[in-house]
Scaffold this active site. Structure first.
Site, PDB file in Angstrom:
ATOM      1  N   ASP A  12       0.804  -1.232   0.000  1.00  0.00           N
ATOM      2  CA  ASP A  12       0.000   0.000   0.000  1.00  0.00           C
ATOM      3  C   ASP A  12       0.841   1.288   0.000  1.00  0.00           C
ATOM      4  O   ASP A  12       1.390   1.682   1.030  1.00  0.00           O
ATOM      5  CB  ASP A  12      -0.924   0.045   1.220  1.00  0.00           C
ATOM      6  N   HIS A  53     -10.379   1.122  -0.483  1.00  0.00           N
ATOM      7  CA  HIS A  53     -10.500   2.545  -0.810  1.00  0.00           C
ATOM      8  C   HIS A  53     -10.582   2.792  -2.321  1.00  0.00           C
ATOM      9  O   HIS A  53     -10.482   3.938  -2.757  1.00  0.00           O
ATOM     10  CB  HIS A  53      -9.308   3.314  -0.229  1.00  0.00           C
ATOM     11  N   HIS A  93      -0.950  -2.797   6.541  1.00  0.00           N
ATOM     12  CA  HIS A  93       0.137  -1.807   6.496  1.00  0.00           C
ATOM     13  C   HIS A  93       1.344  -2.208   7.343  1.00  0.00           C
ATOM     14  O   HIS A  93       2.219  -1.371   7.594  1.00  0.00           O
ATOM     15  CB  HIS A  93      -0.376  -0.416   6.893  1.00  0.00           C
TER      16      HIS A  93
HETATM   17 FE   LIG Z   1      -7.160  -1.325   2.777  1.00  0.00          FE
HETATM   18 FE   LIG Z   2      -4.202   0.376   2.704  1.00  0.00          FE
END
Ligand SMILES: [Fe+2]
Ligand SMILES: [Fe+2]
Ligand SMILES: [Fe+2]
Ligand SMILES: [Fe+2]
Ligand SMILES: [Fe+2]
Ligand SMILES: [Fe+2]
Ligand SMILES: [Fe+2]
Ligand SMILES: [Fe+2]
Lengths: 272, 272, 272, 272
Positions: free
Chosen positions: B8, B68, B178
């Site tokens: 990410d 997202h 993350h």
């Molecule tokens: Fe996510």
């Molecule tokens: Fe993310």
């Protein structure tokens, strides 16, 4: 001092490798204290008095638990009486067990031991932030080395608690996801941190359980017995070096003991 | 072939280090393909056409996203038109974007690219297991190298999907938490696996966001702007070596690029 | 035709009042069909073959279930063989049981019976919207009267499914929360709707369980046996009037049978 | 005394019907106090100072909120200063607003007003059970009439809190699901209870929002603006009769004001 924290011990495979390896690890890594999370020690869920004693006999100096803490009622008297086992401090006041404990390390240092549980994606529970404040203020001020097992699901919550307690705890180390994270670090204030130290048990598995069983249930919705798996058993944990005077961590490293390491550690442990 | 997957990318700090480092990484690590998860690339949430182009120009060959994905409407045409960006395949059929893509690596190998999202502790979504079956069967059979980004919260679900697809995908690598996990491995059937490859962005943060902001909200319930943090920027990802003929992974290793590595990589990249 | 739907039957108290009251209700309310959700019929969780037969003997013409469907393995053969019991249609294809059934009402009308589960705040499951489309298209087109039990937690999801199916189902009636909602209505397209028809069992309880036990666990985190309660037993359900030709509902009303109603209903039922 | 509690006021439609109807309801139902949950009053989410004043001017004597309490920062000064608006008492101590309030009813009786939020399927928050104990012990002992809005998702949690507080609160009435439950009752100890009193706003909707928008997002994962709907506006609430001397409730009934009732209530209100 040098403190080893061993992540969620899962079932007999996890207990076996702890019993075989911890005495040798104490020698090999010159450990002053061994703390272990034992919430999955009994058949994958909970803890019994016998297993508690087995772990202590193996060289585990203090025990934390997690969401499976009360799965076996037999453990209640141990939680009430024994001085080296704690319940999550953010459970209700009425919950069985002590909210914190102090144990003496091999080098004579007193170490405060705390367990907290996360709120995110877990069963409803009070804030670990508030509970941490309370427990840390209750501990005698001469207990400089303070260890916290944060049993949580969400990485964001773990990082936030670690940052919140930076400078107030020697280590905030995670458990519960059963997977070690590669983020071990010492925060600027002297708090060693790792989102999760990983599981102690069979890695040829789904977080310790038989793959075929978990898969069948997922694909068919048919409940199966999630028996503890057997292959590729490891100890997963973290070794933290702490300044006894200040309680500040100076170093953290991941520890992984695999089956091929066991003979060497057994030999080392017997000699001691 | 050698495939780098970048976790990410968070905000400008994440994009900057990608732009500065990826060309050099391609040289240094002799990469044949670079795939990146860009769901947090635009201000911490979502993706824009400009940033899509910036990443492609930096050497990112294919892009995955996550929860997202639809935060910025501007990206919809890109999702519909561009051949190297995929939506999670277990979103509804009506969801914008393609369920899988194939891209050609520098060595000429065709690589199938798939994104899936987890169900546990995520917004309601259909089974990634069923979607994986469907997508893998849709792909041309001559596409042997098949990459899957599993955007998920729970370690157990990630391990289960990885085991389920072992032998059918070259790599099942996680994103979304993350935090990189220290469990990278190649399963017996030849599928490289890691629960999460970690975030590309500021690590002096709470999963990429300013610590003070997240902490204030947690302690007071007062909403704050969770701005992207700035300190200790890193690329986090995994490098997988894959046999082009069989599509089986032979090796996986974690990759971490820190700020001190950037000057070296920039120099390397410019020379190329 | 007049269709009575009885909400989650909980344990022996729930079964007893069903057995005592349903024959009388059929007479009193001139019912053509009785459908019941029996997911909590066996000791508060699941269903057994004996209880299945007991309910059918009491006049229940078709049975739906919910998240507790597979709690007792003994019920699997019933789910596979019997023509008047369905599993949630949005479980995996491999799940045991039929995705829909048709039963013949006392007035000769064929009625399609479907069970769906919600995704929000429930265990991971595929979309009930997609599954509804699939199941409704599979049913013979001459089955005009189509009943759907939507076993769900969130009111918003229930309302949305009801609106989505308005005009395509005769009734979308909810279960699972164990509390009747006061929102029974017929939507413009002819679909009778109620978020939840409520529980059939002891109301001097916490959703059917002993108050003291649930309270102790909540206050102390100490697990207790959530035995089925005993006081203030009621049938809770909804009575829908449907046009057999079009399958459109013309009326819905809440039904509540209390202990004081039982003698009257027993007398009525015996006479028939 | 007779206390009307009005459930979640949603957007302009909700505010309009409150303004038009409450003065008439006070006359028609001989109300001594009107309390309203206003967490969705401003455009469907949060509250502003203007709307706070509008509601007070309409005859709302005290205001509770819920998970959307801090959505608009403009309301912070009102939460800090005004004596008749409370925040959920189980938010952190540092949260803005008062944990309880007392207001004087038209008949002179002092009424304690409390808001609590549920833990199940909600964002992490401390126990409402502990917070209820704390707040009730803080209130002056001469405040006999004590009202609690329990803003919660799960019926089981609502019932448990109601039973826990039976005899210590005059009423424990739920909000948040936006659907009225048909379980209004007075518990043996004198606490009026209802899982949810329902929403005040447009019922031709999905919990107050436009059906088409919510449906599109559900079917395509494409985010849409969940605008407040407009059709079939109602006030939903509960009317509780309480013995001022003891604080025990003697009766509870559901209240529903529909658009066809408005002209009558407006006329009644103007005359007063
Ligand atoms: Fe996510
Ligand atoms: Fe993310
Ligand atoms: Fe755990
Ligand atoms: Fe565990
Ligand atoms: Fe259920
Ligand atoms: Fe149920
Ligand atoms: Fe709410
Ligand atoms: Fe609300």
């Amino acid at each position: 001092m040098r403190l080893l924290f061993i992540g969620d011990i899962v079932g007999r495979p996890g207990r076996d490798i702890v019993r075989q390896s911890v005495p040798g690890l104490v020698v090999e890594r010159t450990l002053d204290l061994v703390i272990a999370n034992a919430e999955n020690a009994a058949g994958g869920s909970g803890l019994t008095p016998e297993i508690y004693r087995e772990l202590v006999a193996a060289g585990v100096d203090a025990i934390t638990l997690g969401d499976h803490i009360y799965r076996r009622r037999e453990i209640f008297p141990i939680l009430q009486r024994e001085p080296n086992i704690v319940r999550p401090a953010n459970l209700p006041n009425e919950a069985i067990g002590r909210a914190w404990a102090t144990v003496k390390a091999r080098n004579g240092t007193l170490v405060g031991v705390v367990s907290l549980m996360g709120q995110l994606y877990m069963k409803p529970i009070d804030s670990p932030f508030t509970a941490a404040d309370r427990v840390l203020s209750e501990m005698p001020s001469d207990v400089k080395v303070r260890f916290i097992d944060f049993h949580a699901e969400a990485t964001g919550e773990a990082q936030l608690l670690g940052r919140y307690l930076d400078g107030r705890a020697s280590a905030v180390l995670g458990t519960h996801t059963h997977v070690p994270t590669a983020d071990e670090t010492v925060f600027p204030g002297g708090t060693a941190f790792q989102c999760d130290v990983g599981m102690t048990g069979p890695y040829d598995s789904v977080i310790g359980r038989r793959i075929d069983r978990v898969l069948e249930t997922r694909l068919t919705a048919n409940p199966t017995a999630f028996d503890v798996a057997t292959g590729d058993v490891r100890i997963s944990g973290a070794l933290v070096t702490i300044d006894d005077e200040t309680g500040r961590a100076t170093h953290i490293e991941r520890v992984c003991v695999r089956e091929c390491d066991v003979p060497r550690l057994e030999a080392l442990g017997k000699r001691s």
